[in-house]
Design an enzyme around this catalytic site. Structure first.
Site, PDB file in Angstrom:
ATOM      1  N   HIS A 123      -4.662  69.977  10.589  1.00 56.31           N
ATOM      2  CA  HIS A 123      -6.087  69.789  10.832  1.00 56.31           C
ATOM      3  C   HIS A 123      -6.447  70.649  12.038  1.00 56.31           C
ATOM      4  CE1 HIS A 123      -9.951  67.892  10.837  1.00 56.31           C
ATOM      5  NE2 HIS A 123      -9.798  67.419  12.063  1.00 56.31           N
ATOM      6  N   ASN A 124      -7.715  71.070  12.104  1.00 56.37           N
ATOM      7  CA  ASN A 124      -8.099  71.960  13.203  1.00 56.37           C
ATOM      8  C   ASN A 124      -8.219  71.180  14.503  1.00 56.37           C
ATOM      9  OD1 ASN A 124     -10.287  70.619  12.061  1.00 56.37           O
ATOM     10  ND2 ASN A 124     -11.772  72.110  12.824  1.00 56.37           N
ATOM     11  N   ASP A 184     -12.492  77.388  10.744  1.00 58.12           N
ATOM     12  CA  ASP A 184     -13.844  76.859  10.974  1.00 58.12           C
ATOM     13  C   ASP A 184     -14.713  78.039  11.414  1.00 58.12           C
ATOM     14  OD1 ASP A 184     -15.939  75.187  11.263  1.00 58.12           O
ATOM     15  OD2 ASP A 184     -15.015  73.880  12.768  1.00 58.12           O
ATOM     16  N   HIS A 227     -14.499  75.319  17.093  1.00 63.31           N
ATOM     17  CA  HIS A 227     -15.012  74.024  16.658  1.00 63.31           C
ATOM     18  C   HIS A 227     -16.480  73.959  17.011  1.00 63.31           C
ATOM     19  CE1 HIS A 227     -14.537  70.090  15.043  1.00 63.31           C
ATOM     20  NE2 HIS A 227     -14.877  69.466  16.151  1.00 63.31           N
ATOM     21  N   GLU A 272     -14.083  76.668   6.163  1.00 64.45           N
ATOM     22  CA  GLU A 272     -15.245  75.828   6.468  1.00 64.45           C
ATOM     23  C   GLU A 272     -16.344  76.788   6.936  1.00 64.45           C
ATOM     24  OE1 GLU A 272     -14.300  72.593   9.043  1.00 64.45           O
ATOM     25  OE2 GLU A 272     -12.376  72.245   8.057  1.00 64.45           O
TER      26      GLU A 272
END
Length: 1026
Positions: A303-304, A355, A368, A402
């Site tokens: 996961h980021n 992301d 993020h 994403e």
């Protein structure tokens, strides 16, 4: 032993006597007092001892009342006299029991070669002494003949670099204290003093005890080593050449290598080597079937998240497997780094996340969004991924996009992806005629994008898609009112997404009807836990065909982790963690993906892959068609534990204990711990055994944790997590790891591992309990009623072959247990140990009896020539029964499997029209669901029981091979006829530990039929007084 110590003499549960036992000065007999009879009656001559048994392995100890009264590790028995009388003893500690067992075994072994005098025993130790004297003379020179402190430390480091300089220096000062008092300015050691120092500093008593038990002296011959490797370490087909190669590699003395002798130092070197690591060497490379659909594997995923590795002390060269963090602190303000992707890929991670947001100068960036985290170039990340994607694993890499970029920067993204990845990018359209995703083998070397995709019939250059991945759970109420937010997407980027189209998850029924195999759903841990709790069976079925991604709840801003096991139990493939956060959950993930060559893909258990099968992650019942296992773990000792990180209040002293945890389905989860060893982190001895029942071995993880016992709070020292399927049997060492995955070498644990099958599928039999004394029932697998008469009639036809197959396996199991008991061994023993013990028992007998092994039509036959004692006759009778039951099973197994398969095929004919037939018979609602569930259960039971019966046949054939190999090694063979080799297992059959007991049947709504009535044994007679 000569000084004497108190032992408990056990005649029966109600007759126990505390006596002082000692060994005579001449080493010729053991004596005890006080005694109610003449002193000459309270003694046993060493030459009359036939055998020394470890643990509770006599009739007295096996009695139900004595089973749990004394610790297994403290009990031992002496078998003596022509009538094979038994003296059952219990020591105050495992160490005391070890001393007596080892000492007596040594004397009994020496008695065979008339070497029981102190002088003869001293002579046996010459090989080690000569080697040390030779090394000393080379270091000191013949003229000087002395070594000072620095020279002693240098020589110790050369001969054994496992001893710390501080301990050598301390011991040197103790030994030379008198010389310093006498005025020596530079104290030295002579060769004899150095030999004493070396032995005291390097000889590990637990390894010495083991060496003596498997040898007749203080060295192992090639024959001794061969038996040890096959009987204890589970190695098959060991040759004398292999044993000599081990001696050549690990024995330090030239004399030992030339003579084929392995001394205590060489034996210690071997047990500490990679050859005796607990991790199965086969799993160091890809060993699982990689031709299953992608949805049939667990995938190392990230996961980021954002943790600073260097701040946590993690060596950049060794990050935890699965980490793909582009951020290196918390989720709100941490810096981002391209190197995080590189490190993750080098550790075998197969799912990375990007992301993407608009950046300056027309170039997209990764960070993020809406936080203070730093930004990195999208192009730089793509280039890094391209360069390192397949360094560690050749299997497909999934890249999650994403997308938060504008249309212009989406075009830049598409350009970079196509030009950088080139032919590695999988852009072929899904096969509409297929039902499953391609296999990892078919996708080798390919990069697969996961993201949003425009409809297939979309016309134009750009369109809109919903944005319902992450954040959907936290904004669910808002979404219900306003609907999902729309985002613009260019067709060029949409066309790059082929096998992992991101879609919204509605419910399992909707997914089964509408979701395509190339579509993937994402859900937060909170939503996933709810599904796992409320509809686990549907969750497992969903994940047979479709990919599911689980990600941490958005409110985990501290990058903490959930338990990944909860989702592996439901078959979820993409279980993404915040891997930069150390702790239990990271340990589990690291351990999980250490198997299968650390390629990032782990095959799911068969019950989670088969089209028609029943499995609920929440079930605490036996799993149909899966044989439960009993894991026997003995924690023997620890070595060189470091102080807990950051602890300074207690000085150099720690009080360590070991905790063992099993993670898997709820029925398998368990935890045990050893006693605390006060003030000893250097070489604590535990000698404690634990048993764990594991119903689904393929999902289970075993975790060892060493902690410092402190009244304020136990502090973490080190841990090691390993998949159950990767455990190697026998005596094993493994190096502890820190909480961030770094090796803590030389800190290690020494353990013994054994795996046996759970008897009858019910509660595990207590260790040492005799079968014939237990009130036993036969448990047979039953199929469940579906509710349609024609279908139920088909399944009823399987009851007879299922019952017969269960009886065959149970009969073999009972016969095997009786044979082991007749040999005086515990349930975890294997056949080679039994044959070795019988041969050793005869060798020490005063009777002229010879034992011969012959092979006829693939079966083993043991025959005694001469006047055999009653104990041997009993063992041979039990052996004949075991072979007879094995023969019956081997002869009937194929026919029964065929009958079960016919019923399964007949049942499968109803599968396609099952819903129609059930509805036609008026079933609906919960009754309809239950009927469907029972149908799947029955199909799984039939397949599983047929597989178990086939494996039982192969095991019986393998036992015959083991017996033959043991006979050859011990010189018992009288016939050269080869054993019929067992059929080879499929190449990609999941590896399991060698199990030397027959498979037994799990209990599925059993119909019980009494078999054994309780028996009351008369009191055991003994020639020794009370």
């Amino acid at each position: 032993m000569q000084a004497g110590c108190e032992l408990i003499k056990v005649r029966s549960p109600s007759r126990q006597y505390h006596r002082i036992f000692c060994l005579s000065e001449e080493l010729s007999e053991i004596r005890w007092h006080p005694t109610s009879k003449k002193p000459d009656k309270a003694r046993i001559a060493i030459e009359s001892i036939k055998e020394v048994r470890v643990g509770k392995n006599t009739e007295t100890f096996r009695s139900r009342e004595s089973t749990s009264e004394f610790p297994e590790e403290c009990a031992f028995s002496i078998i003596f006299g022509d009538n094979y009388e038994t003296l059952d003893l219990v020591a105050n500690s495992p160490d005391e029991a070890n001393i007596w067992v080892t000492g007596l075994s040594y004397l009994v072994g020496g008695n065979k070669s008339k070497c029981t005098s102190p002088e003869a025993i001293e002579k046996k130790q010459d090989m080690r002494d000569r080697w040390l004297q030779e090394m000393f003379e080379k270091a000191a020179g013949t003229e000087v003949g002395q070594l000072d402190e620095f020279e002693v430390m240098q020589l110790m480091k050369k001969l054994n670099n496992g001893v710390t300089s501080m301990r050598v220096r301390q011991k040197f000062k103790e030994m030379t204290l008198s010389k310093v008092r006498d005025g020596a300015s530079k104290p030295t050691l002579s060769s004899y003093e150095f030999v004493d120092l070396f032995k005291e500093m390097t000889t590990r008593p637990e390894i010495y005890f083991l060496l003596v038990r498997y040898s007749s002296s203080e060295v192992m011959t090639i024959d001794d080593l061969l038996i040890f490797l096959e009987a204890e370490q589970g190695m098959a087909g060991v040759s004398r050449e292999k044993c000599q190669a081990i001696i050549n590699k690990y024995e330090p003395s030239a004399e030992g290598r030339d003579k084929g002798h392995l001394g205590i130092d060489g034996f210690t070197n071997y047990l500490l080597s990679e050859d005796c690591d607990i991790f199965d060497y086969q799993h160091r490379s890809v060993c699982q079937d990689m031709t299953q659909p992608l949805s049939h594997y667990f995938v190392a995923s990230s996961h980021n998240t954002y943790g600073n590795w260097p701040q946590m002390g993690l060596c950049p060269k060794h990050p935890p497997a699965g980490l793909t963090n582009y951020l290196t602190e918390d989720q709100l303000k941490g810096p981002s780094s391209v190197s995080a992707y590189v490190k993750a890929l080098q550790k075998g991670c197969r799912w990375v996340e990007l992301d993407c947001w608009d950046g300056g100068n027309g170039e997209p960036i990764i960070y993020h969004g809406h936080t203070l985290t730093s930004k990195i170039s999208f192009k730089a990340v793509v280039e890094a991924i391209n360069q390192h994607a397949f360094e560690t694993s050749q299997y497909p890499l999934l890249v999650s996009i994403e997308n938060h970029c504008s249309l212009d920067q989406q075009r830049v993204m598409a350009h970079h992806i196509k030009t950088v990845f080139g032919d590695k990018l999988r852009i072929d359209s899904p096969d509409l005629s297929a039902a499953y995703l391609p296999t990892p083998e078919q996708l080798k070397g390919k990069i697969i994008l996961k993201g949003k995709k425009l409809p297939a019939d979309f016309v134009g250059e750009e369109g809109e898609v919903t944005d319902e991945d992450e954040g959907a759970d936290s904004e669910r109420r808002k979404i219900k009112k306003e609907g999902f937010k729309k985002r613009a997407l260019i067709k060029e980027l949409s066309e790059l997404v082929t096998l992992c189209k991101s879609v919204r998850f509605e419910d399992f029924h909707e997914a089964a009807q509408k979701q395509k195999y190339w579509e993937i759903c994402s859900m937060s841990e909170g939503t996933g836990i709810k599904f796992a709790r409320d509809c686990a069976e549907d969750f497992v079925s969903h994940n047979k065909h479709l990919l599911t991604r689980i990600y941490p709840n958005p409110n985990r801003v501290d990058s903490s982790n959930y338990n990944p096991q909860d989702f592996w139990n439901c078959g979820c493939q993409i279980v993404a963690l915040n891997y930069q956060t150390p702790g239990l959950m990271t340990d589990l993930y690291d351990g999980k993906f250490r198997q299968n060559g650390q390629c990032g893909y782990v095959l799911k258990p068969g019950v989670m892959r088969e089209e028609i099968s029943y499995f609920s992650a929440n079930s605490r019942d036996i799993i149909p068609g899966v044989s439960p296992q009993i894991l026997h773990i003995k924690i023997i000792s620890g070595q060189k534990f470091p102080k807990p990180k950051g602890s300074g209040s207690k000085g150099d002293v720690i009080d360590p204990y070991v905790s063992m945890e099993i993670f898997g389905i709820p029925a398998d989860c368990a935890e045990e711990r050893t006693k605390t060893i006060p003030h000893n982190g250097y070489n604590p001895i535990y000698d404690e055994s634990f048993d764990f029942t594991v119903n689904l071995p393929e999902l289970a993880l075993v975790r060892f944790v060493v902690l410092d016992d402190d009244f304020i709070g136990d502090e973490f020292i080190g841990q090691y997590t390993i998949p159950f399927e990767c455990l190697q049997p026998g005596y094993r060492h493994f190096t502890l790891l820190s909480n961030t995955g770094e090796s803590l070498e030389p800190a290690s644990l020494f353990v013994h591992v054994a795996v046996t099958n759970k008897r009858g599928g019910g509660k595990p039999t207590k260790r040492g309990m005799s079968v014939k004394k237990s009130k036993r029932t036969r448990d047979y697998t039953h199929v469940r009623p579906v509710g349609v008469k024609t279908i139920d009639e088909v399944f009823k036809a399987s009851l007879a072959p299922l019952k017969e197959g269960s009886e065959l396996r149970e009969n073999v199991q009972i016969a095997m247990t009786r044979f082991k008991e007749a040999c005086g061994l515990a349930s975890i023993a294997n056949l080679k140990q039994c044959i070795r013990l019988l041969a050793t028992r005869l060798a020490g007998s005063s009777d002229t009896v010879t034992l011969q092994l012959s092979m006829r039509e693939g079966l083993a036959f043991l025959e005694a020539e001469g006047s055999a004692p009653d104990m041997l006759k009993k063992a041979l009778s039990a052996f004949d029964s075991m072979v007879s039951e094995s023969k019956t099973l081997m002869e009937q197994a194929d026919c029964l499997v065929s009958r079960i398969d016919e019923v399964q095929k007949a049942g499968l004919e109803y599968h396609d029209n099952l819903s129609y037939l059930l509805t036609k018979d008026g079933l609906k609602g919960k009754r309809l669901s239950k009927a469907s569930e029972n149908f799947a259960w029955n199909i799984r039971v039939l397949k599983g029981q047929a597989d178990l019966l086939s494996r039982s046949k192969k095991e019986c054939q393998d036992w015959m091979r083991q017996i033959k190999e043991a006979g050859i090694a011990l010189g018992l063979m009288s016939s050269p006829e080869p054993v019929a080799e067992p059929e080879a297992d499929p190449v990609f059959e999941p590896e399991t530990l060698p199990v030397f007991e027959p498979e037994t049947v799990p209990v599925f709504e059993p119909e019980t039929i009494p078999v054994f009535e309780p028996e009351t044994d008369p009191d055991q007679s003994s020639g020794a007084e009370s």
